[in-house]
Design an enzyme around this catalytic site. Sequence first.
Site, short mmCIF file in Angstrom:
data_model
loop_
_atom_site.label_atom_id
_atom_site.label_comp_id
_atom_site.label_asym_id
_atom_site.label_seq_id
_atom_site.Cartn_x
_atom_site.Cartn_y
_atom_site.Cartn_z
N SER A 102 1.02 -0.89 0.70
CA SER A 102 -0.12 0.00 0.11
C SER A 102 0.71 1.14 0.17
O SER A 102 0.14 2.26 -0.17
CB SER A 102 -0.68 0.04 1.41
OG SER A 102 -0.06 -0.25 2.56
N TYR A 160 1.29 2.05 -7.36
CA TYR A 160 0.39 1.27 -5.79
C TYR A 160 -1.38 1.63 -7.22
O TYR A 160 -2.03 1.13 -7.26
CB TYR A 160 0.34 2.06 -4.95
CG TYR A 160 -0.31 1.80 -4.07
CD1 TYR A 160 -0.94 1.08 -3.76
CD2 TYR A 160 -1.49 2.98 -3.73
CE1 TYR A 160 -1.88 0.18 -2.63
CE2 TYR A 160 -2.79 2.83 -2.91
CZ TYR A 160 -3.03 1.38 -2.92
OH TYR A 160 -4.54 0.87 -1.33
N VAL A 191 -8.08 7.35 4.90
CA VAL A 191 -8.05 6.83 6.42
C VAL A 191 -7.20 6.89 7.76
O VAL A 191 -6.21 7.02 7.24
CB VAL A 191 -8.40 4.81 6.52
CG1 VAL A 191 -9.23 4.59 7.34
CG2 VAL A 191 -9.09 4.38 4.82
N LYS A 199 1.90 2.24 10.86
CA LYS A 199 2.42 1.91 9.26
C LYS A 199 3.49 2.58 9.18
O LYS A 199 4.16 3.52 7.77
CB LYS A 199 1.08 2.72 8.68
CG LYS A 199 -0.30 1.40 8.12
CD LYS A 199 -0.89 2.21 7.77
CE LYS A 199 -1.16 3.09 6.10
NZ LYS A 199 -2.35 3.62 5.70
N PHE A 222 2.69 20.85 3.63
CA PHE A 222 3.61 21.53 2.40
C PHE A 222 3.16 22.99 2.57
O PHE A 222 2.05 23.27 3.47
CB PHE A 222 2.97 20.62 1.96
CG PHE A 222 4.09 19.58 1.77
CD1 PHE A 222 5.09 19.16 2.42
CD2 PHE A 222 3.25 17.69 1.56
CE1 PHE A 222 5.60 18.01 2.33
CE2 PHE A 222 3.36 16.74 1.37
CZ PHE A 222 4.77 16.26 1.82
N SER A 225 -0.89 24.59 1.96
CA SER A 225 -1.89 23.05 2.56
C SER A 225 -2.79 23.26 2.88
O SER A 225 -3.82 22.47 3.05
CB SER A 225 -0.80 22.36 4.25
OG SER A 225 0.05 21.66 3.98
#
Length: 335
Positions: A102, A160, A191, A199, A222, A225
């Site tokens: 992912s 991906y 999510v 992760k 960033f 944003s």
Amino acid sequence: MKYTDINFNNKTILITGGAGFIGSNLAFYFQNYYPDAKIIILDSFRNNETFSNGNLKSFGHFKNLLGFKGHVISGDINDKKLLEDLEENYSFDYIFHQAAISDTTVNEQDLMIQTNVNAYEDLLKIAIKHNANVVYASSAATYGDSNRFEVGYESPNNAYGFSKVMMDNITNEYLKKDLNISIVGLKYFNVYGPREFFKNKTSSMVVQFGHQILKGLTPKLFEGSDKILRDFIYIEDVIQANIKACNPKKSGVYNVGTGKARSFEDIVDILQSELNIDKGKEYIKNPFIGSYQFFTQANIEDTQKYLDYKPRYEMEEGIKEYIPEIKRLFKEEVK
């Protein structure tokens, strides 16, 4: 809360990627509400292997399953012998396919396609033999730079996202056949929520910003944003969608988001308010221009129509519910 009238007790449920973020939340949903369900988790638990980008090949972590009472299998979804064993030794009623590479920055396109596309079709064939309904993880990454977030308008800008489009294509081909099962792909948007921490760098900016703030650091955003808008969805609504997808009015591929785009500035503002810590904000250049989505907003009309899905959490509510877990992780896991 229960999201369906289906009784999963005495059913056999396979969750691939079950030691990951969404898979582990699914496992505990079934364990909590259907204690007589037989839950089988398949996960390629983490080791020290990394991709060329330096990120781990697997994010599956045993701590996501602390308290789980079902059966756990450590294995690679690409292992043909493993899949044969699953086919021969079990009779699944439902398969939730969450296993995938992912990480959107992975450069190994061959392994991405093998893992996300080819292994999915292998699993689908098992589901058909078992008469098992299938719910699998697709992604909003399929839309890439598209300005229309509806199924059929995909424009992926990384391997991906491309792999998930190919999964959806396989689904559409199989749905042309006369099958006795339902197949539902869920295009997850951004999510966030409990059990995502492991992760690492690919966890949501909600938990990452939360820990920056708790460290007393100024959150790094960033540049621009306030104009980078995403559809952020709390994990409980993702679980709702998965459960309702077990008995769809129509098989197919559906968006899973809130239908509302919010900024990364919003995340920081809500976190600073909930944590009562405000060190301001720091802005940095975005190094991912060209492979970065600057806007996502799910069109969830079909999801509502065919899955009876209705998002329950605004961002303010989701982050507020998440705060105790962010604090616990900071105390126990952040070094």
